[in-house]
Design a protein around this motif. Structure first.
Motif, short mmCIF file in Angstrom:
data_model
loop_
_atom_site.label_atom_id
_atom_site.label_comp_id
_atom_site.label_asym_id
_atom_site.label_seq_id
_atom_site.Cartn_x
_atom_site.Cartn_y
_atom_site.Cartn_z
N THR A 117 0.83 -1.21 0.00
CA THR A 117 0.00 0.00 0.00
C THR A 117 0.86 1.25 0.00
O THR A 117 0.62 2.21 -0.76
CB THR A 117 -0.93 0.00 1.23
OG1 THR A 117 -1.79 -1.14 1.18
CG2 THR A 117 -1.78 1.27 1.27
N LEU A 118 1.89 1.25 0.83
CA LEU A 118 2.77 2.41 0.93
C LEU A 118 3.56 2.61 -0.36
O LEU A 118 3.70 3.74 -0.86
CB LEU A 118 3.71 2.24 2.12
CG LEU A 118 4.68 3.39 2.41
CD1 LEU A 118 3.93 4.70 2.63
CD2 LEU A 118 5.52 3.06 3.63
N LEU A 119 4.08 1.53 -0.92
CA LEU A 119 4.87 1.63 -2.15
C LEU A 119 3.99 2.06 -3.32
O LEU A 119 4.45 2.79 -4.22
CB LEU A 119 5.56 0.30 -2.44
CG LEU A 119 6.54 0.25 -3.61
CD1 LEU A 119 7.56 1.39 -3.55
CD2 LEU A 119 7.27 -1.09 -3.63
N THR A 120 2.74 1.64 -3.34
CA THR A 120 1.82 2.08 -4.38
C THR A 120 1.62 3.59 -4.30
O THR A 120 1.61 4.28 -5.34
CB THR A 120 0.46 1.36 -4.23
OG1 THR A 120 0.65 -0.05 -4.34
CG2 THR A 120 -0.52 1.82 -5.31
N GLU A 121 1.51 4.12 -3.09
CA GLU A 121 1.39 5.58 -2.94
C GLU A 121 2.65 6.28 -3.41
O GLU A 121 2.58 7.32 -4.10
CB GLU A 121 1.10 5.93 -1.48
CG GLU A 121 0.93 7.43 -1.25
CD GLU A 121 0.66 7.81 0.19
OE1 GLU A 121 0.74 9.02 0.51
OE2 GLU A 121 0.39 6.90 1.01
N LEU A 122 3.81 5.73 -3.07
CA LEU A 122 5.07 6.33 -3.52
C LEU A 122 5.16 6.33 -5.05
O LEU A 122 5.60 7.31 -5.66
CB LEU A 122 6.26 5.57 -2.93
CG LEU A 122 6.72 5.97 -1.53
CD1 LEU A 122 7.68 4.94 -0.96
CD2 LEU A 122 7.36 7.35 -1.54
N ALA A 123 4.73 5.23 -5.67
CA ALA A 123 4.78 5.16 -7.13
C ALA A 123 3.82 6.15 -7.77
O ALA A 123 4.09 6.69 -8.85
CB ALA A 123 4.45 3.74 -7.58
N ASP A 124 2.70 6.43 -7.11
CA ASP A 124 1.69 7.34 -7.66
C ASP A 124 2.05 8.81 -7.44
O ASP A 124 1.82 9.65 -8.32
CB ASP A 124 0.32 7.06 -7.04
CG ASP A 124 -0.27 5.74 -7.52
OD1 ASP A 124 0.18 5.24 -8.57
OD2 ASP A 124 -1.17 5.22 -6.83
N THR A 125 2.60 9.12 -6.26
CA THR A 125 2.77 10.54 -5.88
C THR A 125 4.20 10.93 -5.54
O THR A 125 4.50 12.12 -5.47
CB THR A 125 1.87 10.87 -4.68
OG1 THR A 125 2.32 10.11 -3.54
CG2 THR A 125 0.42 10.53 -4.97
N GLY A 126 5.07 9.95 -5.30
CA GLY A 126 6.42 10.27 -4.83
C GLY A 126 6.42 10.65 -3.37
O GLY A 126 5.38 10.63 -2.69
N GLU A 127 7.59 11.00 -2.86
CA GLU A 127 7.69 11.48 -1.48
C GLU A 127 6.90 12.79 -1.33
O GLU A 127 6.83 13.60 -2.24
CB GLU A 127 9.15 11.72 -1.09
CG GLU A 127 9.95 10.46 -0.83
CD GLU A 127 9.72 9.88 0.56
OE1 GLU A 127 8.86 10.40 1.30
OE2 GLU A 127 10.40 8.88 0.88
N ARG A 128 6.32 12.96 -0.16
CA ARG A 128 5.54 14.17 0.08
C ARG A 128 6.44 15.40 0.18
O ARG A 128 6.00 16.52 -0.08
CB ARG A 128 4.72 14.02 1.37
CG ARG A 128 3.73 12.85 1.32
CD ARG A 128 2.84 12.82 2.54
NE ARG A 128 2.05 11.60 2.58
CZ ARG A 128 2.24 10.62 3.46
NH1 ARG A 128 3.19 10.73 4.39
NH2 ARG A 128 1.48 9.54 3.44
N LYS A 129 7.68 15.18 0.60
CA LYS A 129 8.64 16.28 0.74
C LYS A 129 9.98 15.86 0.14
O LYS A 129 10.35 14.68 0.17
CB LYS A 129 8.87 16.65 2.21
CG LYS A 129 7.82 17.55 2.81
CD LYS A 129 8.25 17.97 4.21
CE LYS A 129 7.29 18.96 4.82
NZ LYS A 129 7.75 19.39 6.18
N THR A 130 10.72 16.82 -0.40
CA THR A 130 12.08 16.56 -0.87
C THR A 130 13.00 16.52 0.34
O THR A 130 12.97 17.41 1.19
CB THR A 130 12.54 17.66 -1.83
OG1 THR A 130 11.65 17.71 -2.94
CG2 THR A 130 13.95 17.37 -2.33
N ARG A 131 13.81 15.47 0.43
CA ARG A 131 14.65 15.29 1.62
C ARG A 131 16.09 14.98 1.21
O ARG A 131 16.37 14.66 0.06
CB ARG A 131 14.11 14.15 2.49
CG ARG A 131 12.67 14.39 2.93
CD ARG A 131 12.18 13.31 3.87
NE ARG A 131 10.77 13.52 4.21
CZ ARG A 131 10.36 14.37 5.13
NH1 ARG A 131 11.23 15.07 5.82
NH2 ARG A 131 9.07 14.51 5.38
N SER A 132 16.96 15.07 2.19
CA SER A 132 18.35 14.71 1.97
C SER A 132 18.45 13.21 1.76
O SER A 132 17.48 12.47 1.95
CB SER A 132 19.21 15.13 3.17
OG SER A 132 18.81 14.41 4.33
N GLY A 133 19.63 12.72 1.41
CA GLY A 133 19.78 11.33 1.04
C GLY A 133 20.01 10.37 2.17
O GLY A 133 20.44 9.25 1.92
#
Length: 310
Positions: free
Chosen positions: A135-151
């Motif tokens: 479920t979480l990975l599906t959201e990441l694939a659809d929308t990406g991270e909610r915020k840009t973050r360091s590596g």
């Protein structure tokens, strides 16, 4: 020297009234390298007990939790290790929900937790956790991270990768091994050098075994898959902090999946589970590089080989 540092830390803590003793984590890492897992687990339990009431501390607590989980598991305290994994999963979920932490770290913690559950015979619970990861990975694939973050999430992934690869790795006896659950910067210099230098001999061994596995897969293919995974994990940890990460490591994950597909066709009993593990490895690698759609594709394939696809 680590023992002396810890003694100074205990004195300082006693004077200041601070329950968190400086030097405990470094001490635990050294104990783990020497195979003193029970002592390492006790040290990390003492540290986590002191610092956990203060909350995530901008992600700092997560690193200590990973080291604690690994130490408990290495010490054979499996129920405690699984309970500790629940803590980090819940913390990473809360951090991702309020945009205080990356969704990717929550994903890695879920996958790592499912793998430890599997390792200790809790397959049904592991399957439920994998559905949460899907479920979480599906959201990441659809929308990406909610915020840009360091590596730093790639380093988080690398630690969990070494933990999941510990069952495949077989270090030489009587030689200090990297402390599972700790970032590379916490390893002693000689252990770090030995671990990374071993990649060259591993590469030669894998290449030699490849031809043998072609001629006699019954005897050599499973061992080739195992050894190739060891090489992949060590290479991923080595390159993940560099700009050559994708270039130097991507083909290793691809080759590992290809070998596991051969094993799955040759051994229909154990092969599919091994293939699911290698597909999951590549899925988390894609996630670490921000390629969420390929990561989702691999993870869905992995679930299908575990008969857990929706």
């Amino acid at each position: 020297m680590r023992a002396e540092m810890l003694a100074i830390g205990r004195t300082q803590a006693e004077v200041s009234g601070n329950s968190a003793v400086q030097g405990l984590e470094v001490w635990a890492a050294g104990l783990s390298e020497e195979g003193r897992y029970a002592d390492a687990a006790d040290a990390m339990t003492e540290l986590v007990t002191a610092i956990r009431p203060h909350g995530p501390r901008e992600g700092a607590l997560a690193w200590s939790l990973l080291a604690w989980i690994a130490a408990l598991n290495d010490a054979g305290r499996f129920d405690e290790a699984l309970s500790a994994f629940e803590i980090i999963v819940e913390m990473e979920a809360a951090e991702a929900a309020n945009d205080s932490g990356p969704m990717a770290c929550h994903l890695y913690s879920l996958i790592g937790y499912s793998q430890m559950l599997d390792a200790h015979g809790r397959g049904e619970q592991a399957a439920h956790v994998r559905q949460d990861a899907l479920t979480l990975l599906t959201e990441l694939a659809d929308t990406g991270e909610r915020k840009t973050r360091s590596g730093y999430q790639a380093s988080f992934w690398a630690v969990l990768l070494t933990m999941s690869g510990a069952d495949s790795d077989r270090p030489a006896p009587d030689v200090p091994r990297p402390p599972s659950g700790f970032e590379v910067m916490r390893w002693s210099p000689d252990t770090t050098q030995r671990y990374f230098d071993s990649r060259h001999a591993l590469r030669e061994e894998v290449d030699a075994l490849a031809s043998q596995a072609t001629e006699d897969p019954d005897r050599h293919l499973a061992e080739l898959v195992r050894l190739h995974r060891v090489l992949t994990v060590r290479s991923a940890v080595y390159w993940q902090r560099t700009h050559l990460f994708v270039e130097r490591v991507g083909t290793l994950f691809d080759d590992g999946v290809s070998l596991a597909r051969r094993l799955s066709q040759h051994d229909p009993v154990e092969g599919p589970r091994t293939l699911a593990r290698l597909l999951t490895d590549r899925s988390t690698f894609h996630t670490a590089t921000g390629a969420f759609r390929p990561a989702l594709d691999d993870f869905r394939q992995a679930l299908s080989y575990l008969d857990e696809a929706n």
